[in-house]
Design an enzyme around this catalytic site. Structure first.
Site, PDB file in Angstrom:
ATOM      1  CB  SER A 164      -0.888   0.002   1.255  1.00  0.00           C
ATOM      2  OG  SER A 164      -1.502   1.254   1.449  1.00  0.00           O
ATOM      3  CE1 TYR A 176      -4.145  -2.128   5.095  1.00  0.00           C
ATOM      4  CE2 TYR A 176      -3.194   0.056   4.816  1.00  0.00           C
ATOM      5  CZ  TYR A 176      -3.726  -1.097   4.276  1.00  0.00           C
ATOM      6  OH  TYR A 176      -3.821  -1.233   2.904  1.00  0.00           O
TER       7      TYR A 176
END
Length: 316
Positions: A164, A176
């Protein structure tokens, strides 16, 4: 001088365009294993590669997701139930893959399975909140990769890991961003290690796309749950207004791209091109905002985050 530089840059991009258009031969004979195919990128990629003629082995978390995918694809596509957080599930899926690919090996491994919650300011969270995300996004991915590497080496194939832009710049708390930084580090070291065996390792670093991972409703519910478990001291430090400002933010809804094919096209290219890129960064926000931010001095990024985010009630 500038003319010569422009010519060199033009020749570089022309050469890169030519190399990237070369396609691997005998695609219909190649097996690709994809995790996280219940929805989102994994589901679309499985259908996309099936249409391309590859032999897709799709791992889903639920039988319902697997059945829906089978109903949308050809008889070539096969599904298996996989929970990447359970080593016994990973081992069983690896054996299942081995039985299907045989001596041909596994051409492509796409580590796509991932979650984003709980995501909240770090001080609202517990150790278990971090473990939950790391188990799926990082440790589960490593477990799947190590289990299937012998088959990938046999085919001199590809490992495609979904990271990401938050693996480049951490703009919020929770596991995350941490997990995606880990995916970047693991992929970089693995790429160099496997280059001796003819295996390519590719990173996909999407910006914000509309998937279950970026669901504003789910993220809001997760934030509320994290706030509810926070200590009275933390609630006093941050204040109810801080929570309300985050919950009413519609930034994700307005910035998330709905065209998931921008990501799956990069994945497909990574699997089918003779000369894939090391990194793909699909999404206008990835290219124009987050990647440039990752190269800025830390104090500038800190100021940008400070100015754009709500402030705690007891901030200095």
């Amino acid at each position: 001088m500038w003319l010569h530089l422009a010519v060199l840059v033009g020749l570089f991009y022309l050469l890169r365009w030519y190399r990237e258009r070369q396609v691997v031969s005998h695609l219909r004979d190649k097996f690709v294993f994809i995790t996280g195919c219940d929805s989102g990128f994994g589901n679309l990629l499985a259908r996309q590669l099936d249409l391309r003629g590859l032999r897709v082995l799709a791992a889903c978390l639920t039988e319902q997701g697997a059945e829906q995918l089978r109903n949308q694809t050809s008889g070539r596509l096969q599904t298996v139930i996989l929970d990447v957080t359970k080593t016994e599930s990973v081992a069983a899926a690896s054996e299942w893959v081995k039985e299907r690919v045989g001596d041909r090996g596994l051409w492509g491994l796409v580590n796509n399975a991932g979650i984003s919650m709980p995501t909240a300011p770090n001080q609202w969270l517990t150790k278990q909140d971090f473990v939950k995300i790391l188990d799926v996004n990082l440790l589960g991915m490593i477990d799947v990769t190590l289990s299937l590497l012998p088959l990938v080496r046999k085919a001199r194939g590809r490992v495609v890991n979904v990271s990401s832009v938050m693996g480049r710049v951490a703009l919020f708390g929770g596991g995350y961003c941490m997990s995606k930084y880990g995916v970047e580090a693991f992929s970089d070291s693995l790429r160099r290690e496997l280059s001796y065996f003819g295996v390519k390792v590719v990173l996909i670093e999407p910006g914000y796309f509309k998937t279950a991972v970026t669901s504003s409703k789910a993220l809001s519910q997760g934030l509320q749950a994290s706030w509810n478990q926070a200590s009275p001291e933390i609630k006093e430090l941050f204040g109810e207004k801080f929570l309300a400002n985050i919950l009413k933010s519609d930034l994700l809804d307005t910035t998330c791209c709905q065209d998931l094919s921008l990501v799956t096209d990069c994945m497909e290219h990574a699997l089918t091109a003779c000369h894939p890129r090391t990194r793909y960064s699909p999404g206008w926000d990835a290219k124009l905002i987050y990647l440039p931010m990752s190269y800025l001095p830390s104090f500038l990024v800190d100021l940008m985050v400070y100015w754009t985010n709500p402030q705690p009630a007891r901030a200095l």
